[in-house]
Design a protein around this motif. Structure first.
Motif, mmCIF file in Angstrom:
data_model
loop_
_atom_site.group_PDB
_atom_site.id
_atom_site.type_symbol
_atom_site.label_atom_id
_atom_site.label_comp_id
_atom_site.label_asym_id
_atom_site.label_seq_id
_atom_site.Cartn_x
_atom_site.Cartn_y
_atom_site.Cartn_z
ATOM 1 N N VAL A 439 -40.930 -18.875 -16.789
ATOM 2 C CA VAL A 439 -41.977 -19.392 -17.671
ATOM 3 C C VAL A 439 -42.971 -20.257 -16.890
ATOM 4 C CG1 VAL A 439 -42.456 -20.889 -19.652
ATOM 5 C CG2 VAL A 439 -40.528 -19.299 -19.728
ATOM 6 N N GLY A 440 -42.459 -21.150 -16.035
ATOM 7 C CA GLY A 440 -43.333 -22.046 -15.288
ATOM 8 C C GLY A 440 -44.302 -21.322 -14.364
ATOM 9 N N TYR A 441 -43.902 -20.160 -13.892
ATOM 10 C CA TYR A 441 -44.741 -19.365 -12.978
ATOM 11 C C TYR A 441 -46.049 -18.968 -13.670
ATOM 12 C CZ TYR A 441 -46.055 -15.514 -9.831
ATOM 13 O OH TYR A 441 -46.724 -14.675 -8.952
ATOM 14 N N VAL A 442 -45.985 -18.747 -14.976
ATOM 15 C CA VAL A 442 -47.163 -18.353 -15.752
ATOM 16 C C VAL A 442 -47.889 -19.588 -16.311
ATOM 17 C CG1 VAL A 442 -47.938 -17.127 -17.828
ATOM 18 C CG2 VAL A 442 -46.200 -16.120 -16.330
ATOM 19 N N MET A 443 -47.129 -20.547 -16.814
ATOM 20 C CA MET A 443 -47.733 -21.715 -17.471
ATOM 21 C C MET A 443 -48.466 -22.629 -16.495
ATOM 22 S SD MET A 443 -47.154 -21.201 -20.630
ATOM 23 C CE MET A 443 -46.014 -20.459 -21.811
ATOM 24 N N TRP A 444 -47.982 -22.703 -15.251
ATOM 25 C CA TRP A 444 -48.605 -23.613 -14.285
ATOM 26 C C TRP A 444 -50.067 -23.250 -14.015
ATOM 27 C CZ3 TRP A 444 -47.455 -28.244 -12.242
ATOM 28 C CH2 TRP A 444 -48.239 -28.676 -11.158
ATOM 29 N N PRO A 445 -50.366 -21.990 -13.677
ATOM 30 C CA PRO A 445 -51.772 -21.655 -13.439
ATOM 31 C C PRO A 445 -52.645 -21.832 -14.681
ATOM 32 C CG PRO A 445 -50.329 -19.950 -12.565
ATOM 33 C CD PRO A 445 -49.472 -20.856 -13.375
ATOM 34 N N LEU A 446 -52.097 -21.488 -15.843
ATOM 35 C CA LEU A 446 -52.857 -21.661 -17.081
ATOM 36 C C LEU A 446 -53.163 -23.142 -17.339
ATOM 37 C CD1 LEU A 446 -51.099 -19.079 -19.433
ATOM 38 C CD2 LEU A 446 -53.511 -19.060 -18.765
ATOM 39 N N ARG A 447 -52.155 -23.966 -17.191
ATOM 40 C CA ARG A 447 -52.356 -25.410 -17.435
ATOM 41 C C ARG A 447 -53.374 -26.000 -16.468
ATOM 42 N NH1 ARG A 447 -49.653 -30.521 -16.447
ATOM 43 N NH2 ARG A 447 -48.335 -29.531 -14.887
ATOM 44 N N THR A 448 -53.332 -25.532 -15.214
ATOM 45 C CA THR A 448 -54.284 -26.013 -14.216
ATOM 46 C C THR A 448 -55.700 -25.624 -14.604
ATOM 47 O OG1 THR A 448 -52.596 -25.829 -12.496
ATOM 48 C CG2 THR A 448 -54.888 -25.963 -11.764
ATOM 49 N N ALA A 449 -55.884 -24.368 -14.992
ATOM 50 C CA ALA A 449 -57.217 -23.902 -15.379
ATOM 51 C C ALA A 449 -57.735 -24.633 -16.617
ATOM 52 C CB ALA A 449 -57.183 -22.404 -15.646
ATOM 53 N N LEU A 450 -56.844 -24.937 -17.539
ATOM 54 C CA LEU A 450 -57.231 -25.586 -18.792
ATOM 55 C C LEU A 450 -57.534 -27.072 -18.630
ATOM 56 C CD1 LEU A 450 -54.501 -23.876 -20.961
ATOM 57 C CD2 LEU A 450 -56.963 -23.577 -21.310
ATOM 58 N N SER A 451 -56.833 -27.728 -17.683
ATOM 59 C CA SER A 451 -56.937 -29.192 -17.590
ATOM 60 C C SER A 451 -57.552 -29.708 -16.293
ATOM 61 C CB SER A 451 -55.547 -29.817 -17.745
ATOM 62 O OG SER A 451 -54.738 -29.518 -16.604
ATOM 63 N N GLY A 452 -57.405 -28.936 -15.208
ATOM 64 C CA GLY A 452 -57.852 -29.442 -13.911
ATOM 65 C C GLY A 452 -57.052 -30.646 -13.464
ATOM 66 N N ARG A 453 -55.839 -30.780 -14.014
ATOM 67 C CA ARG A 453 -55.006 -31.952 -13.724
ATOM 68 C C ARG A 453 -53.612 -31.518 -13.315
ATOM 69 N NH1 ARG A 453 -56.685 -36.387 -16.958
ATOM 70 N NH2 ARG A 453 -54.780 -37.453 -16.290
ATOM 71 N N GLN A 454 -52.990 -32.322 -12.451
ATOM 72 C CA GLN A 454 -51.619 -32.032 -12.024
ATOM 73 C C GLN A 454 -50.619 -32.416 -13.113
ATOM 74 O OE1 GLN A 454 -50.650 -33.652 -8.204
ATOM 75 N NE2 GLN A 454 -48.974 -32.219 -7.925
ATOM 76 N N ASN A 455 -50.928 -33.500 -13.825
ATOM 77 C CA ASN A 455 -50.046 -33.966 -14.901
ATOM 78 C C ASN A 455 -50.847 -34.062 -16.190
ATOM 79 O OD1 ASN A 455 -47.625 -34.568 -13.253
ATOM 80 N ND2 ASN A 455 -48.997 -36.058 -12.287
ATOM 81 N N THR A 456 -50.283 -33.539 -17.254
ATOM 82 C CA THR A 456 -50.949 -33.590 -18.556
ATOM 83 C C THR A 456 -49.939 -33.893 -19.649
ATOM 84 O OG1 THR A 456 -50.574 -31.219 -18.913
ATOM 85 C CG2 THR A 456 -52.677 -31.850 -17.907
#
Length: 486
Positions: A439-456
Motif C-alpha cells: 500500500v505504501g508504495y502507491v500512497m507515498w507518491p500520491l501523498r507527495t504530489a498532493l502535499s509537497g510535504r514529507q509529513n502530513t
C-alpha cells in the motif's frame, strides 16, 4: 481540628503569574482535599501597582481554571469585606496597630526619607538593598510622640522586633527554621498613607477570617518570623505555613514576568488549554504517588497531599507542558476541539474546503493550537518541493517508479466520482492488490504530489477528500509533468 480554611490573596497588578496560579491551586486543593473552604481576598493596599481591569483577570482566571472560591468579594461568608482597601476604610488595621502600640509591641516612627537613607543597609539573598532601621523612634518620650501627632507630622507604625537571640518557626514543607533576631528589621505595619503593609494586613485578615493554612511562595519564608511576632503579640494561634518552592525557567533562573510563558493568559494565547495548564502547574513542586501524570481537577483534589511537596526549585519545562497539552487535545471531544481549532484553521485555509475534516486530521497530531498552521498550509497552496521527496528507500520508491504510479492511478482517480476517504481507499487498494504492490508504495507518491510535504496529517486519500476531485487531480497532473521534465 477546626475546619480547614485557605485563602488566595492576589494583588490586582495584571495577568496572573504561573507562581500565583500555583499558589491559588495548592490553596484550593488543600482546602478541598479536607472538605474545607477556599477564600478569595483582594490585596490592593499597594495603590501604586494597581492595574485597571486586573480584578476582572483574577475572576476570569479562577473561573476558567475551575478554582471556585467559597467566599470572596462576590460571595460574602460573614467575615468580609474581602477587599483590603474596603477593610482599611473600616479602620480595622489602624485599630490593631494602635493596640500593639499600647502593649509596647509597636511604635510610631517619624523619621523622614533623608534620615532613613542615611542608615546602614544590607543586601538580601535576592540581591536587593535592605535598610536596617535603628529603632530611633522607639525611644521617643510620650510628650514627643503626642507633639508630633498634634503637629500632623507624617509617621509610620513599626513592630518592635527583638534585637538579640534567635527566632525559630515551623513550616510544614521546610521544617523548623531558626534565624538570628538581628536580621529581623522593625518592619512597618501602617504606612504614611494610612494603608497597612502587605505583611501586617495579611496577619490581621488571616486571623479574622479564620485561615488555618497559609500557602505562599518560599520568597516569604524570611518574613515568617515577623508574622509570628505579630501573632504572638496578640496571643493568636499561628496558622500552618506551607511555603511552595521556587519556579525557575529551563536555565534555572527565576521565572520572571518578562518570560514569554510566565502568566496563565500568556499560555492561553500560545494555544495551551486551561485543563492542561492546571494539571502541569500542580506538578511544579508536588509529586503524586505512583506514575500518573494526567489529572483532572477532581482527581487532583482526591490525590493532593501537600506533605509530598518538594523543597527544591521546580523547573518550568515548556516541552513537557506541550506534551501534556497534546494529550488533552487527543482526549478532547471533537466538537470542543473544533470550536477551539477553527480560528487557527481559518487563518490558513480560505478556499472553502471542509474545515471539520481538516480539524479531524490534525486533532491527534498537534501539541498546541498554533501547530495547526504549519501542519495544514499545503491545503491552501501546494508548496515548492524537491523531487527527491518522491523517493523512499524502505518502500523502494524512486522518482521513476513514482512517475509510473502517478500515471497509472490518474485515470482511476479521474473516473472516480465518490471522493470520500473510504471510497478512494477502496479504489486504490484494488489497484494495489492487482499489481501486487504494498500500500505504501502507491500512497507515498500520491501523498507527495498532493502535499509537497514529507509529513502530513492524514494519508493520500484523506488529503484528496479535503482537497476535492478537481484540485487533487490538478496536483497529481502537476507532479507527473514535473517528474517527466526532471
Amino acid at each position: 481540628m477546626s475546619k480547614v480554611r485557605t485563602r488566595f490573596a492576589p494583588s490586582p497588578t495584571g495577568r496572573m503569574h504561573v507562581g500565583n496560579l500555583r499558589t491559588a491551586l495548592y490553596a484550593y486543593l488543600i482546602a478541598k482535599h479536607e472538605g474545607g473552604d477556599f477564600i478569595l481576598r483582594i490585596e490592593d493596599t499597594d495603590q501604586e501597582r494597581y492595574v485597571e481591569g486586573a480584578l476582572d483577570i483574577i475572576y476570569r482566571t479562577l473561573q476558567k481554571t475551575g478554582l471556585v472560591h467559597d467566599e470572596g468579594p462576590d460571595k460574602d461568608g460573614g467575615v468580609g469585606p474581602y477587599v483590603q482597601s474596603e477593610r482599611n476604610a473600616t479602620g480595622v488595621y489602624l485599630k490593631y496597630a494602635k493596640q500593639l502600640i499600647e502593649q509596647g509591641d509597636a511604635y510610631y516612627c517619624f523619621c523622614d526619607k533623608e534620615r532613613l537613607e542615611s542608615l546602614r543597609s544590607r543586601v538580601s539573598e535576592d540581591g536587593t538593598q535592605i535598610v536596617v532601621y535603628d529603632k530611633h523612634c522607639l525611644h521617643l518620650s510620650r510628650e514627643e510622640i503626642e507633639a508630633n501627632l498634634a503637629a500632623g507630622k507624617p509617621y509610620v507604625i513599626r513592630i518592635n522586633m527583638p534585637a538579640e537571640g534567635t527566632t525559630t518557626f515551623h513550616d510544614d514543607i521546610y521544617g523548623d527554621i531558626t534565624v538570628p533576631n538581628e536580621e529581623l528589621d522593625d518592619m512597618i505595619l501602617i504606612k504614611s498613607d494610612g494603608y497597612p503593609t502587605y505583611n501586617f494586613a495579611n496577619v490581621i485578615d488571616d486571623h479574622l477570617m479564620g485561615i488555618t493554612h497559609v500557602v505562599r511562595g518560599n520568597e516569604y519564608l524570611s518574613s515568617a518570623p515577623k508574622y509570628n511576632r505579630i501573632y504572638e503579640a496578640f496571643g493568636w494561634d499561628v496558622p500552618v505555613y506551607v511555603h511552595c518552592p521556587l519556579i525557575t525557567d529551563e536555565n534555572h533562573k527565576k521565572l520572571s514576568k518578562r518570560c514569554g510563558h510566565s502568566s496563565y493568559e500568556d499560555l492561553l494565547d500560545q494555544g495551551f488549554v486551561s485543563e492542561a495548564i492546571v494539571n502541569y502547574v500542580a506538578l511544579l513542586g508536588w509529586c503524586p504517588e505512583g506514575n500518573q501524570e494526567i489529572f483532572s481537577l477532581e482527581e487532583l483534589v482526591k490525590a493532593f497531599d501537600y506533605h509530598h511537596m518538594s523543597k527544591s526549585p521546580a523547573v518550568f519545562d515548556v516541552q513537557k507542558l506541550k506534551w501534556m497539552n497534546g494529550e488533552y487535545l487527543k482526549a478532547m471531544d471533537f466538537d470542543t476541539f473544533y470550536e477551539m481549532a477553527e480560528p487557527y484553521i481559518r487563518d490558513v485555509v480560505t478556499k472553502g474546503q471542509d474545515l471539520k475534516k481538516i480539524a479531524a486530521l490534525v486533532k491527534t497530531r498537534i501539541e498546541i493550537f498554533p501547530d495547526i498552521r504549519e501542519q495544514i498550509d499545503f491545503f491552501e497552496e501546494l508548496p515548492e518541493y524537491d523531487l527527491s521527496l518522491y523517493c523512499h528507500k524502505k518502500m523502494k520508491v524512486t522518482e521513476e517508479k513514482a512517475l509510473d504510479v502517478l500515471k497509472e492511478t490518474l485515470p482511476l482517480l479521474e473516473a472516480q466520482e465518490d471522493y470520500s476517504n473510504d471510497a478512494l481507499y477502496e479504489t486504490l487498494k484494488s489497484y494495489v492488490d492487482e499489481k501486487g504492490f504494498k500500500v505504501g508504495y502507491v500512497m507515498w507518491p500520491l501523498r507527495t504530489a498532493l502535499s509537497g510535504r514529507q509529513n502530513t496529517p492524514g494519508g493520500a486519500t484523506e488529503i484528496m477528500e479535503v482537497l476535492g476531485k478537481e484540485e487533487s487531480l490538478r496536483r497529481i497532473r502537476q507532479g507527473i509533468v514535473r517528474l517527466e521534465e526532471r
